[in-house]
Design a protein around this motif. Sequence first.
Motif, PDB file in Angstrom:
ATOM      1  N   THR A  15      20.409  -4.972 -17.503  1.00  0.00           N
ATOM      2  CA  THR A  15      19.693  -5.464 -16.326  1.00  0.00           C
ATOM      3  C   THR A  15      19.219  -4.285 -15.481  1.00  0.00           C
ATOM      4  O   THR A  15      19.639  -3.148 -15.681  1.00  0.00           O
ATOM      5  CB  THR A  15      20.596  -6.373 -15.471  1.00  0.00           C
ATOM      6  OG1 THR A  15      21.758  -5.630 -15.092  1.00  0.00           O
ATOM      7  CG2 THR A  15      21.021  -7.603 -16.249  1.00  0.00           C
ATOM      8  N   ASN A  16      18.353  -4.576 -14.539  1.00  0.00           N
ATOM      9  CA  ASN A  16      17.813  -3.535 -13.666  1.00  0.00           C
ATOM     10  C   ASN A  16      18.564  -3.486 -12.334  1.00  0.00           C
ATOM     11  O   ASN A  16      19.179  -4.456 -11.919  1.00  0.00           O
ATOM     12  CB  ASN A  16      16.325  -3.783 -13.394  1.00  0.00           C
ATOM     13  CG  ASN A  16      15.502  -3.686 -14.662  1.00  0.00           C
ATOM     14  OD1 ASN A  16      15.783  -2.867 -15.530  1.00  0.00           O
ATOM     15  ND2 ASN A  16      14.478  -4.530 -14.767  1.00  0.00           N
ATOM     16  N   TYR A  17      18.491  -2.339 -11.697  1.00  0.00           N
ATOM     17  CA  TYR A  17      18.872  -2.157 -10.294  1.00  0.00           C
ATOM     18  C   TYR A  17      20.379  -2.191 -10.025  1.00  0.00           C
ATOM     19  O   TYR A  17      20.792  -2.227  -8.873  1.00  0.00           O
ATOM     20  CB  TYR A  17      18.181  -3.197  -9.401  1.00  0.00           C
ATOM     21  CG  TYR A  17      16.736  -3.427  -9.740  1.00  0.00           C
ATOM     22  CD1 TYR A  17      15.839  -2.355  -9.825  1.00  0.00           C
ATOM     23  CD2 TYR A  17      16.255  -4.710  -9.998  1.00  0.00           C
ATOM     24  CE1 TYR A  17      14.498  -2.569 -10.136  1.00  0.00           C
ATOM     25  CE2 TYR A  17      14.928  -4.927 -10.305  1.00  0.00           C
ATOM     26  CZ  TYR A  17      14.049  -3.851 -10.386  1.00  0.00           C
ATOM     27  OH  TYR A  17      12.737  -4.066 -10.702  1.00  0.00           O
ATOM     28  N   SER A  18      21.224  -2.209 -11.052  1.00  0.00           N
ATOM     29  CA  SER A  18      22.688  -2.169 -10.866  1.00  0.00           C
ATOM     30  C   SER A  18      23.202  -3.304  -9.986  1.00  0.00           C
ATOM     31  O   SER A  18      24.182  -3.160  -9.262  1.00  0.00           O
ATOM     32  CB  SER A  18      23.112  -0.830 -10.251  1.00  0.00           C
ATOM     33  OG  SER A  18      22.794   0.244 -11.091  1.00  0.00           O
ATOM     34  N   THR A  49      16.659  -3.888  -5.627  1.00  0.00           N
ATOM     35  CA  THR A  49      15.615  -3.025  -6.171  1.00  0.00           C
ATOM     36  C   THR A  49      16.194  -1.627  -6.353  1.00  0.00           C
ATOM     37  O   THR A  49      17.382  -1.398  -6.127  1.00  0.00           O
ATOM     38  CB  THR A  49      14.402  -2.992  -5.210  1.00  0.00           C
ATOM     39  OG1 THR A  49      13.339  -2.255  -5.810  1.00  0.00           O
ATOM     40  CG2 THR A  49      14.765  -2.368  -3.888  1.00  0.00           C
ATOM     41  N   GLU A  50      15.347  -0.690  -6.791  1.00  0.00           N
ATOM     42  CA  GLU A  50      15.810   0.690  -6.909  1.00  0.00           C
ATOM     43  C   GLU A  50      16.145   1.234  -5.518  1.00  0.00           C
ATOM     44  O   GLU A  50      15.393   1.046  -4.560  1.00  0.00           O
ATOM     45  CB  GLU A  50      14.730   1.568  -7.551  1.00  0.00           C
ATOM     46  CG  GLU A  50      14.306   1.117  -8.949  1.00  0.00           C
ATOM     47  CD  GLU A  50      15.339   1.432 -10.019  1.00  0.00           C
ATOM     48  OE1 GLU A  50      16.501   1.722  -9.674  1.00  0.00           O
ATOM     49  OE2 GLU A  50      14.997   1.381 -11.207  1.00  0.00           O
ATOM     50  N   SER A  91      18.740   4.076  -9.530  1.00  0.00           N
ATOM     51  CA  SER A  91      19.514   2.883  -9.188  1.00  0.00           C
ATOM     52  C   SER A  91      20.778   3.274  -8.438  1.00  0.00           C
ATOM     53  O   SER A  91      21.095   4.454  -8.271  1.00  0.00           O
ATOM     54  CB  SER A  91      19.887   2.119 -10.466  1.00  0.00           C
ATOM     55  OG  SER A  91      20.777   2.909 -11.258  1.00  0.00           O
ATOM     56  N   SER A 121       8.564  -4.376  -6.609  1.00  0.00           N
ATOM     57  CA  SER A 121       9.214  -4.885  -7.808  1.00  0.00           C
ATOM     58  C   SER A 121      10.712  -4.916  -7.567  1.00  0.00           C
ATOM     59  O   SER A 121      11.287  -3.974  -7.040  1.00  0.00           O
ATOM     60  CB  SER A 121       8.907  -3.987  -9.010  1.00  0.00           C
ATOM     61  OG  SER A 121       9.383  -2.680  -8.797  1.00  0.00           O
ATOM     62  N   ASN A 166      14.440  -7.786  -7.557  1.00  0.00           N
ATOM     63  CA  ASN A 166      15.083  -9.059  -7.799  1.00  0.00           C
ATOM     64  C   ASN A 166      15.469  -9.677  -6.460  1.00  0.00           C
ATOM     65  O   ASN A 166      16.578  -9.453  -5.970  1.00  0.00           O
ATOM     66  CB  ASN A 166      16.323  -8.857  -8.681  1.00  0.00           C
ATOM     67  CG  ASN A 166      17.032 -10.166  -8.955  1.00  0.00           C
ATOM     68  OD1 ASN A 166      16.471 -11.235  -8.753  1.00  0.00           O
ATOM     69  ND2 ASN A 166      18.274 -10.090  -9.403  1.00  0.00           N
TER      70      ASN A 166
END
Length: 642
Positions: free
Chosen positions: A319-322, A326-327, A367, A467, A469
Amino acid sequence: MAVEGGAQRLRTRRLSLLLVPVFLVGSVVLGEDHSSSSGGGERDLYASKLSGIIIPGFASTQLRAWSVLDCPYSPLDFNPLDPVWLDTTRVLSAVNCWLKCMLLDPYNQTDHPECKSRPDSGLSAITELDPGYITGPLSSVWKEWLKWCIEFGIEANAIIAVPYDWRLSASKLEERDLYFHKLKLTFETALKLRGGPSLVFAHSMGNNVFRYFLEWLKLEIAPKRYIQWLDEHIHAYFAVGAPLLGSTESVKATLFGFTFGLPVAEGTARLMYNSFGSSLWMMPFSKYCKADNVYWKHFFEEGEYRRHAYHCDEIEFQTNYSGWPTEIINIELPSIQGSDAYPSISDVAQDMTSSMECGRPIQLSFSAREVSDGTFFKAIEDYDPDSKRLLHQLQKYYQDDPVLNPLTPWERPPLKNVFCIYGIDLKTEVGYYFAPSGKPYPDNWIITDVIYELEGALLSRSGNSVSGNPGAVSYNSLSWCKTWLGSKVNITRAPQSEHDGSDVQISLNVEHHQDEDIVPNMTRTPRVKYITYYEDSESIPGRRTAVWELDKANHRNLVRSQVLMRELWLQMWHDIHPDAKSKFVTKARRGPLRHADCYWDYGKARCAWPEYCEYRYAFGDVHLGQSCRLKNSSTDLLLHYL
């Protein structure tokens, strides 16, 4: 109740309240000793008094000079016990001199050669950081809380503050000041003084301090005695505004500076902040990455034990961003490395030729995991002189800490009662865009954009699309304690202001999956601030867990919230009363508890809440609201909340 020689007598025990700031609980006279019909356990806690101990949060303790410093070109020299944090006059007139008393060596955390500072002691160290007619109210931290406690009859010796040097990392707090030894003795002294366990109240970074204390305690007490010691000395833990997964603002302070509202430049604030070993303590980190329990290393002979590794679950890389919205960091790195990366504008003008080709900057994103494991600082090591110092601190004081790596997710503390309290629904910074400023260190970075989260949506200061979540709301760090709730949770939503119970919504036995957030299916009336309670007393036998979410409650002012003080007071009073039937205090209604809660209703030309308040003029009242006072005593009113 004990029986001796055929005669029964009541063993009255007193409950001590230990507050860990950030940022308190005091002692209130509830009347004479109560008689009991129960056989012991929790209900043996009923008492005539409550007492409290405070541990503040980051930058919430006064620091005083512990040396003599001659400040050139200024009449305001530093002498022993002069205020350093905070003395606005010296900040304005002799900032360079003041900085010497604030800065620490970034590598070994020692004082500046010309000046040293140490934390003040007692309640005065945490009430107002800069006492004065104007500066006092602006720097007030715990003063309003103390006023609340005094109004309910708290004795002066029943409140104990445990301030600390918030510039230091946890290991340095113990190494230099024996802080955790002293904290352990404070608990034990409170038990002997009051005859019962304590309540722990922590705000912001004070929660990190308390978490470290619980882990440190494992090495001081035999394993079989650990839980017994906690049960004997700590009745409940109130975690207020706890950054359980870190805070993005610490990233901004590290790269750009955070002035704390002082009249200093951001670069100066950054220079000071990055000299503190505590600067990394609240860095954001991934909820999917953990470090093995280093506690076990102490049971191996030297050479047998391998340092436990920092490892992440598979989901971290899928998954993204831990797990964050977002970052955390988006940064432009210049094409030139080293000290030439930030030449002055005049140097650029002199060296520039028509044939020179400008290199394009590199855009990188990081992240929460890449911030906490050092990946980010290694990436900018050639562009920023602070990176080497921060990497040294990260490894020495966090990753290699012999007790705990604080940059790992919390588990529920093994305490009888845990209350997690925080504010929601405010515009919150969750990510930043940085770029080279063209200026030398410490002003070599500027913030080009900020990403905010508000009510589940991501917004950009510049208006650009973001961008991320939005489902992973920004309070994920504060609300991590929701994962401590069990499989069945009772949820109650009620207005924050005094109410008759008509707008209270209750959902019983709501299903909750472990390690997940829980969102109530409840309505909201426009322009009404609510407080939502998530309560679980069944999942762990003999243990209670509760989460309180306060709408629009500012993080820094949370400990000054009248609503929070009221709810804490009712819960503590409920816990020690022999006639209390429920596990948690009832939410059916909230009437006025103090004279200050009564006010004049101009529409009806009478005091509001006529059931509780009446018009009773006293000499010195200057408006109608001041003449509205409670009909009955606070003790009588409190009986409604059993």
